[in-house]
Design a protein around this motif. Structure first.
Motif, PDB file in Angstrom:
ATOM      1  N   ILE A 257       0.854  -1.206   0.000  1.00  0.00           N
ATOM      2  CA  ILE A 257       0.000   0.000   0.000  1.00  0.00           C
ATOM      3  C   ILE A 257       0.885   1.250   0.000  1.00  0.00           C
ATOM      4  O   ILE A 257       0.691   2.168  -0.809  1.00  0.00           O
ATOM      5  CB  ILE A 257      -0.937   0.009   1.236  1.00  0.00           C
ATOM      6  CG1 ILE A 257      -1.975  -1.101   1.127  1.00  0.00           C
ATOM      7  CG2 ILE A 257      -1.636   1.368   1.368  1.00  0.00           C
ATOM      8  CD1 ILE A 257      -2.823  -1.276   2.384  1.00  0.00           C
ATOM      9  N   LEU A 258       1.881   1.260   0.880  1.00  0.00           N
ATOM     10  CA  LEU A 258       2.739   2.439   1.001  1.00  0.00           C
ATOM     11  C   LEU A 258       3.568   2.647  -0.273  1.00  0.00           C
ATOM     12  O   LEU A 258       3.661   3.757  -0.796  1.00  0.00           O
ATOM     13  CB  LEU A 258       3.663   2.293   2.219  1.00  0.00           C
ATOM     14  CG  LEU A 258       2.947   2.283   3.574  1.00  0.00           C
ATOM     15  CD1 LEU A 258       3.913   1.960   4.701  1.00  0.00           C
ATOM     16  CD2 LEU A 258       2.261   3.627   3.832  1.00  0.00           C
ATOM     17  N   LEU A 259       4.115   1.553  -0.783  1.00  0.00           N
ATOM     18  CA  LEU A 259       4.970   1.636  -1.967  1.00  0.00           C
ATOM     19  C   LEU A 259       4.168   2.071  -3.194  1.00  0.00           C
ATOM     20  O   LEU A 259       4.603   2.936  -3.973  1.00  0.00           O
ATOM     21  CB  LEU A 259       5.600   0.260  -2.217  1.00  0.00           C
ATOM     22  CG  LEU A 259       6.901   0.223  -2.998  1.00  0.00           C
ATOM     23  CD1 LEU A 259       7.968   1.065  -2.312  1.00  0.00           C
ATOM     24  CD2 LEU A 259       7.386  -1.214  -3.142  1.00  0.00           C
ATOM     25  N   ASN A 261       1.507   3.831  -3.285  1.00  0.00           N
ATOM     26  CA  ASN A 261       1.144   5.245  -3.185  1.00  0.00           C
ATOM     27  C   ASN A 261       2.354   6.153  -3.349  1.00  0.00           C
ATOM     28  O   ASN A 261       2.239   7.252  -3.886  1.00  0.00           O
ATOM     29  CB  ASN A 261       0.441   5.517  -1.850  1.00  0.00           C
ATOM     30  CG  ASN A 261      -1.005   5.136  -1.932  1.00  0.00           C
ATOM     31  OD1 ASN A 261      -1.814   5.842  -2.532  1.00  0.00           O
ATOM     32  ND2 ASN A 261      -1.347   3.985  -1.391  1.00  0.00           N
TER      33      ASN A 261
END
Lengths: 273, 216
Positions: A257-259, A261
């Motif tokens: 999710i973080l990557l 985004n």
């Protein structure tokens, strides 16, 4: 770097996920588990019923729920058998009876419990909520024959079972509809039968209102709930072993999710790192 | 009359079943029990209807060689052979050593488990490609998701064990689940229950007629 992530073939993600699930199963990390109050209450609710009672245990799941449902079924059965409780098992999922029978039979055999005397599997019945209501008129009315085709009324265990009033507790293990929610709505609230439940992690939030209102005395949520239950019982079952793999999978999804985004954010900024 | 008669039956039976919930007298409870048992029998017929429908639709596709017909053929063969083997083996068809048991253990169970297991892979892919934080609401959702996801597994507990208890991931996820999540879920449940009651009343009063012939 940005271009690498932009063009990343999703099969790499599949491979990584596969490895992150597989490796902890082969080489356990033994991460420490904390027991939540919900799971503690599930255990205590069973511990409080009188020894030798007869308990109703609907196992409403099919093979899709094996990793989460089977460990909690096994541990709950072991706790009940340790208290010399008699267990009446039913299944309202058409894909489940074969699996449920195998699980219950294996635990019963390990504990030297006799089919028809210490436990019985009444099998599957179509009708969902209607079956739950009809069971209120008499368990044998809804299930005149058990899973093996025997006359239910002739079984020794059923001599002490009439309707819901014969049970001090209902232990619902379910992975969807019909399941715990329907047991609360049709049976707990109508017949005032105390109830605990084991459910899938994804559906667990649905049952928090029932837990807070006291309609559910305890709740096992997914593999984590099953693993905590195993910890209370001092067992090392498949749920405990699976928690390391689930930990890794959760961390990986969080990183994804973080990557994902970060890549989008850099693209919007026009960066080419 | 063709339309009014079913509506009258529905209203009468609906009101009678509501009455049976409050009146435990035999005059009410015995017929109510009979109706409930009849409902189970009627529902069981759904399997015959569903099986026949699946067979008809898929056999048609196979016959016309429409796209994907080979998969439909596999479905039809599996459906027919499973039913035929089960019927041939009769009572006890799921006993150890029976072919139906083999089909259940070796084909159905692994396939059903595989379908569910594949979710993990698709969730990872979707998390990377589709979970886009473009608004404040999406940001809040992502933060809550990350806290709950990590707070519910032992690694989240371990990673934040050095923080004060109120800031540890398990404590935060517990608060999210117990307070905002629970409030929202309760609102949904109450709303859905009111909707069910309203629909039930509409059916009993004959306002909702779509179950008769697709007419609103």
């Amino acid at each position: 770097m940005l271009r690498f992530f932009e063009n990343l073939d999703r099969r790499w993600l599949f491979l990584l996920m596969g490895l992150l699930v597989l490796l902890p199963l082969l080489f356990p990390l033994a991460l420490p588990l904390t027991v939540s109050p919900r799971v503690r209450n599930f255990h205590d609710a069973i511990a409080k019923i009188p020894d030798g009672s007869t308990v109703l245990m609907p196992c409403d799941y099919d093979p899709g729920g094996i990793p989460e449902m089977v460990p909690m079924t096994r541990t709950a059965l072991k706790q009940l058998f340790d208290k010399n409780c008699k267990v009446v098992v039913i299944c309202l999922w058409n894909g489940g009876p074969g699996l449920v029978d195998r699980v219950v039979r294996s635990v019963a055999d390990e504990n030297h419990k006799v089919d028809g005397v210490d436990w019985v599997n009444l099998g599957f019945k179509e009708g969902r909520e209607a079956v739950m209501v009809v069971m209120g008129q008499g368990i044998a009315n809804a299930f005149p024959r058990d899973y093996k085709g025997r006359d239910t009324r002739s079984l020794p265990i059923m001599k002490r079972v009439r309707d819901y009033s014969s049970f001090p507790l209902l232990v619902s293990i379910s992975s969807g509809y019909p399941g715990t929610k329907e047991w609360v709505q049709q049976v707990q609230s109508r017949f005032h039968l105390p109830m605990v439940a084991g459910v899938t992690a994804v559906s667990a939030p649905e049952y928090y209102p029932y837990l807070q209102s006291g309609q559910l005395l305890g709740l096992l949520g997914g593999m984590a709930g099953a693993a905590e239950y195993e910890k209370i019982r001092d067992e090392k079952g498949t749920a405990t072993r699976g928690m390391d793999a689930q930990s890794m999978a959760h961390v990986f999804v969080a990183i994804c999710i973080l990557l994902g985004n970060w890549v989008q954010w850099r693209k919007r900024k026009g960066g080419t790192a | 009359m063709k339309r009014e008669f079913p509506l009258m039956i529905t209203a009468a039976v609906g009101l009678f079943m509501i009455l049976s919930f409050f009146v435990p007298h035999q005059l009410v409870s015995v017929p109510a029990d009979f109706l409930q048992q009849s409902a189970i029998v009627v529902v069981a017929f759904g399997y015959v209807l569903g099986g026949a429908n699946a067979l008809k639709l898929n056999a048609e596709t196979v016959y016309k060689r429409n796209p994907g017909w080979i998969y439909k053929l596999i479905l039809v063969v599996a459906l027919v052979s499973t039913v035929e083997i089960g019927v041939a083996e009769g009572p006890g068809f799921l006993d150890d050593g029976k072919r139906s048991r083999w089909i259940y253990d070796q084909l159905y169970s692994p396939m059903a488990a595989t379908m569910f297991s594949m979710l993990a892979f698709y969730i990872a892919s979707a998390a990377f490609r589709a979970f886009r934080i473009r608004t404040v609401e999406a940001g809040l959702l992502a933060i809550a998701a990350l806290i709950v996801m990590l707070g519910r597994v032992p690694i989240g507990d371990l990673a934040t064990s050095w923080l004060p208890t109120s800031l540890q991931l398990p404590t935060l996820q517990e608060w999210i689940m117990e307070v905002p999540q629970n409030a929202a879920k309760r609102a949904i449940l109450i709303g859905a229950a009111l909707g069910v009651m309203a629909t039930g009343l509409r059916v009993i009063l004959g306002i909702e007629r779509s179950y008769l012939s697709g007419e609103d």
